[in-house]
Scaffold this active site. Sequence first.
Site, mmCIF file in Angstrom:
data_model
loop_
_atom_site.group_PDB
_atom_site.id
_atom_site.type_symbol
_atom_site.label_atom_id
_atom_site.label_comp_id
_atom_site.label_asym_id
_atom_site.label_seq_id
_atom_site.Cartn_x
_atom_site.Cartn_y
_atom_site.Cartn_z
ATOM 1 C CB SER A 34 -0.893 -0.021 1.245
ATOM 2 O OG SER A 34 -1.910 0.942 1.124
ATOM 3 C CD GLU A 35 -0.890 3.948 -3.256
ATOM 4 O OE1 GLU A 35 -0.919 2.707 -3.106
ATOM 5 O OE2 GLU A 35 -1.760 4.588 -3.876
ATOM 6 C CG ASN A 36 -1.218 4.138 3.005
ATOM 7 O OD1 ASN A 36 -1.166 3.116 2.317
ATOM 8 N ND2 ASN A 36 -1.900 4.202 4.119
#
Lengths: 228, 229
Positions: free
Chosen positions: B48-50
């Site tokens: 998840s890019e966060n």
Amino acid sequence: MVKKPVISAAEAAAKVREGDSLMVGGFLACGSPHTVIQALMGAGTSGLTLICNDSGSHDFKSGKITGVGHMVAKKQFKKMICSHIGLNQETQRQMNAGETTVDLVPQGTLAERVRAGGVGLGGILTPTGLGTEVEQGKQVITVGDRLFLLELPLKADVAIIKAKKADRAGNLVYAATARNFNPLMAMAASLVIAEVEEIVEVGDIDPNEVHTPSIFVDVLVKAERLEW
Amino acid sequence: MEYVANKDIIAKRIARIFKTGDVVNLGIGLPTLVGNYVPEDVTLILQSENGMLGLGPAPMKGEENWDLTNAGSAPVTVRPGGCFFDSAMSFGIIRGGHVDYTVLGVLEVDQEGNLANYKIPGKMVPGMGGAMDLTAGSRVVIAATLHFEPSGASRLKRRCTLPLTAVREVNLVVTDLGLFEVMGDRFFLREYFEPYTPEWIKERTQAEIVIPNDCRPVSFEKVFPRTGE
């Protein structure tokens, strides 16, 4: 270790001046310094340039606003440098009305530009954005047989960031995905205000577990508002 | 034949592409549905890019941790062995080629492998978020989209008209009609989803479609039975 001052959110907000560039940690309000954002909204400081992953959210239908979206709603930014504004209808409205300008930056590029600003690099070379509107006005550099965009560092007058825990020296520990841009912004601003949920004595955080070294942090604010 | 939009078919088909150990980033919206259909014997590492690896399902109501969200700010969980990191590390993983598959939604995708999904000038400007890095850096880029716009126009274009998110980066397009591979500036129809036929699909698609000899029919009733889902 030198101890950092623990100040109120209002005192922290007063350190931000009209026209400052302001980095705000968080990702769609996860890991944003809500207490200081609320104080800045109260102070009404305007003409600011926002550097943040996104501009929070603002849904016109429900009236729900989150994170830095509260400051957008008070029209405190003359410019926003973000990767995503899709959940903030007020940002889009201000942009279309010419009340603010928005620079859209790919998220990974934004992260590296902030990091570059903090770690003394003259810029970064990235393939991201080649051939798109992001390339416009930028230098394309060939290294070997590959093309890259030169992206310049970002710095700010003030960064307001959020951590789970600090010691009095300013060492920070973040929680889960609330880390995001916070450690990068901690390195890239002249004044770094860290809002934290818990403040412990110097020596109470295992040095192995420190995410942001104390020297990056100037002042601490105790978090009073964890969601907004 | 009547067309009925079906996002689940897209998610079901994409979910069968992966194998155990693949590092996969699922975009917000339709791509997130893919997670619901991954076979039980396949274990993915969701990025998840966060800032996490080992993205798990949504928590039970009342057990949300607001410091633990996905890139759409919805509360999630972390699987055993997962970890958290900052945005520079996250995009280092993405840009550095350490993500095997990225699945993302599109407004338009074209036969050259270009993709547009971040901006409709004068109308809607959500921004690219992580999509430009994800498409530039991931090993395989999968566009997940309903075949038609609400107006009935095909989203598979000869040439995108909207500002591009990615230039020549798309490898596969999965719609509710079939699975397409981008090769040599054309779409190769590898699978068509029954009851649609290759001819029916080709007639209604703006882009140039090649129907190779080994193009195969897929029936979701037979191939992907409802049991075990």
